[in-house]
Scaffold this active site. Structure first.
Site, PDB file in Angstrom:
ATOM      1  CG  HIS A 178      -0.249  -0.130   2.500  1.00  0.00           C
ATOM      2  ND1 HIS A 178       0.666   0.703   2.969  1.00  0.00           N
ATOM      3  CD2 HIS A 178      -0.321  -1.145   3.520  1.00  0.00           C
ATOM      4  CE1 HIS A 178       1.062   0.322   4.296  1.00  0.00           C
ATOM      5  NE2 HIS A 178       0.375  -0.912   4.598  1.00  0.00           N
ATOM      6  CG  HIS A 187       4.402  -1.629   1.912  1.00  0.00           C
ATOM      7  ND1 HIS A 187       2.998  -1.792   1.881  1.00  0.00           N
ATOM      8  CD2 HIS A 187       4.802  -2.331   3.055  1.00  0.00           C
ATOM      9  CE1 HIS A 187       2.635  -2.891   2.679  1.00  0.00           C
ATOM     10  NE2 HIS A 187       3.872  -3.004   3.577  1.00  0.00           N
ATOM     11  CB  CYS A 211       1.844 -12.340  20.718  1.00  0.00           C
ATOM     12  SG  CYS A 211       0.826 -11.763  19.493  1.00  0.00           S
ATOM     13  CB  CYS A 251       4.249  -9.981  18.556  1.00  0.00           C
ATOM     14  SG  CYS A 251       3.004  -8.751  18.932  1.00  0.00           S
ATOM     15  CB  CYS A 254      -1.148  -9.858  21.991  1.00  0.00           C
ATOM     16  SG  CYS A 254       0.007  -8.621  21.118  1.00  0.00           S
ATOM     17  CG  HIS A 296      -1.318  -8.182  17.238  1.00  0.00           C
ATOM     18  ND1 HIS A 296      -0.002  -8.335  17.567  1.00  0.00           N
ATOM     19  CD2 HIS A 296      -1.470  -7.996  16.006  1.00  0.00           C
ATOM     20  CE1 HIS A 296       0.622  -8.001  16.556  1.00  0.00           C
ATOM     21  NE2 HIS A 296      -0.080  -7.952  15.701  1.00  0.00           N
ATOM     22  CE  LYS A 311       0.816   1.638  12.392  1.00  0.00           C
ATOM     23  NZ  LYS A 311       1.243   0.794  13.134  1.00  0.00           N
ATOM     24  CE  LYS A 348      -3.753  -7.499   5.469  1.00  0.00           C
ATOM     25  NZ  LYS A 348      -3.160  -8.651   5.847  1.00  0.00           N
TER      26      LYS A 348
END
Length: 512
Positions: free
Chosen positions: A20, A23, A128, A131, A147, A150, A298, A301
């Site tokens: 995306h 990157h 995790c 991670c 986590c 997450h 940020k 998804k």
RNA sequence: GGCGGCGUAGCUCAGGUGGUCAGAGCACUCGGCUCAUAAUCGAGUUGUCGUGGGUUCGAGUCCCACCGCCGCCA
């Protein structure tokens, strides 16, 4: 003359995610830096690639009913496609599943092992998977067994791990930071890294027995290296570590690593320590940048706010995106946000900047000059005046542009270059060649404008490789802007005159 | 809780070691031009440089406190 060398890297991107604009942001900046240094005549090596090992990939592959290698192949290919779309001029594309990388990782860690900095221990604790990291019992309890990052349940893992004796590098790292005050940029990030080190460093687990999708530990093949130590090593694999010492020596340690702030700890603490442990010098420079936010948030998804490069390059009716073209895309991400702090992407901002800087300032300058050259000079571009007032501007602009690129500040570099474009538009207004009869006065003004276009084409070529090549060709020059060498090519007065100038279609059509 | 940082025109931001520092771009207003992609050029408006103190002949620029925002670590 033995030119300087410039080695620049992006992080290698993990193949659990498709590319995306986040990157692309890092990669376009690395690309522009590489192109700038090539203009300076430096021997340049630009590396990007994909990170393909680890449990996360193993699981995604299993979920998709394919092998981890197949999973990696598919996603890695997506990255290569996007970089091709964006005119990324990487000299190599490394994949951590390549044999050369396995050899390099094994060589590096074997060396660290031989030097006595790796030790086997039993480890157990909350882990995790996302991670790929252990958490302390305290952290686990604090988050209700989930986590901290997450929010997903932690799993209890127990295994023999090899540990890297990071704790022994607290002092050497502090000394290295002391001796290399500019190694981490910007300074705020350097302070964060120093803060981490000053707290005291603990030994870290670097291997796993519970997974198979990784690089085997050479002295104990039942283990594979934890994905991060595998990944970091890519930077030296590509230049021949453990395979071609001479090549390695030519490129290391004069490297510039570009990285996002989320991976600061790995790059600014673990990586230099690993290298020190192996008897290799740490990297010359680590350039840390912030996140590219979308709507102040940020990209993720789950938030559904990811934006994909092709939708902005080619346009996307469904999303209401116009087609900015490759250079329009590159320009936005180089120019709009200062490199370092978090940047916020907005479609409206991109549209405004494209129209103002590319369509109105640069594109229109080329357009109006070509028209007047056609009507007043028979389509043959005249030479510039040596004593033009724009000559001094061009000199100042070059100095500012060069200084900004040297400081890894693409937005400032382009801002500086654009001053020359504005001055040229202003100069045209001041002399109004379209009102004059053909003759020396007209030739002087248009020659100056063409000379500005020539210089701008060179200076902006790292950002706009395609369109600057087009400008170069339209003002009648042979070769490309990117083939020129700085600082010579920025000298005032090199446009020879007597060349055919072509009007052509709008370089950057206005978008709405 | 510990350590960094931030708060300057409507917007995005520049402003080492205190004295043309009150700026740039975008937006806006007025005017010019009509070669050009309704582009361009010129002029101009907007700011108590977060708040309150302090140091100083003089402070966005140094010090203290406070308010608001954020980052890293714990």
């Amino acid at each position: 003359m033995p030119s300087q060398r410039f080695y620049v890297t992006t992080p290698i991107y993990y193949v659990n995610d498709i590319p995306h604009i986040g990157h692309a942001y890092t990669t376009v900046i690395a690309d522009a830096l590489a192109r700038w240094h090539r203009l300076l005549g430096e021997e340049t090596f630009f590396l990007t690639g994909t990170d393909e090992h680890g449990l996360k990939i193993q699981r995604v592959a299993a979920a998709n009913g394919i092998s981890p290698q197949e999973q990696a192949d598919r996603t890695s290919e997506r990255f290569r496609e996007v970089w091709k779309l964006l005119d990324i001029s990487n000299d190599d594309f490394i994949r951590t599943t390549e044999p050369r990388h396995t050899r390099s990782v094994q060589a590096l860690l074997q060396q660290i092992h031989d030097n006595g900095y790796i030790q086997k221990r039993r480890y157990s604790g909350p882990y995790c998977v996302a991670c790929e990291a252990y958490y302390s019992d305290a952290e686990s309890q604090e988050h209700g067994g989930n986590c901290p990052v997450h929010g997903t349940p932690l799993e209890h893992f127990e295994e023999d791990n090899y540990f890297f004796k990071l704790s022994e590098f607290t002092q050497p790292l502090l000394e290295w930071y002391e001796a290399n005050p500019h190694a981490v940029q910007p300074e705020g990030k350097r302070n964060e890294a120093l803060g981490l080190i000053r707290q005291g460093l603990e030994d870290i687990s670097i291997s796993r027995t519970s997974i198979s999708w990784g690089i085997p530990v050479p002295w104990d093949p039942g283990h594979v290296f934890y994905v991060w130590y595998d990944a970091l090593t890519n930077y030296i694999t590509a230049i021949g570590y453990g395979a071609d010492p001479e090549r390695f020596e030519t490129w290391w340690p004069s490297v510039h690593h570009l990285l996002g702030k989320d991976i600061l700890r790995f790059h600014c603490v673990y990586w230099p320590a690993m290298l020190l442990a192996a008897g290799v010098e740490p990297p010359h420079q680590l350039n840390v940048h912030g996140y590219l936010l979308v709507g102040g948030k940020k990209m993720s998804k789950t938030r559904l706010n990811q934006i994909f490069p092709a939708d902005l390059v080619n346009g996307n009716e469904k999303l209401g995106f116009a087609a900015f073209g490759v250079d329009g895309f590159r320009y936005q991400f180089l120019r709009d946000n200062p490199f370092g702090p978090d940047g916020d992407f907005s479609y409206e901002g991109m549209l405004t900047r494209y129209n103002a800087d590319l369509a109105n300032n640069l594109g229109n300058l080329l357009s109006r000059v070509a028209t007047v050259v056609a009507s007043k000079c028979g389509g043959i571009g005249p030479a510039p005046q040596i004593a033009s007032p724009l000559a001094q501007v061009a000199k100042e602009v070059y100095d500012e542009t060069a200084a900004a690129w040297a400081a890894t500040a693409p937005s400032r570099a382009l801002e500086a270059t654009w001053r020359l474009i504005r001055e040229a538009n202003s100069h045209l207004e001041a002399h109004e060649p379209w009102k004059l009869d053909p003759g020396p006065a007209v030739d002087a003004v248009l020659g100056d404008a063409l000379e500005v276009l020539r210089i701008v084409a060179v200076l902006a070529s790292p950002a706009l490789p395609t369109t600057t090549a087009e400008i170069w060709q339209r003002i009648g020059l042979s070769g490309t802007a990117a083939e020129q060498r700085l600082p010579e090519a920025a000298s005032w007065g090199l446009y020879p005159g007597g060349l055919r100038v072509t009007k052509g279609a709008a370089l950057f059509p206005r978008l709405s």
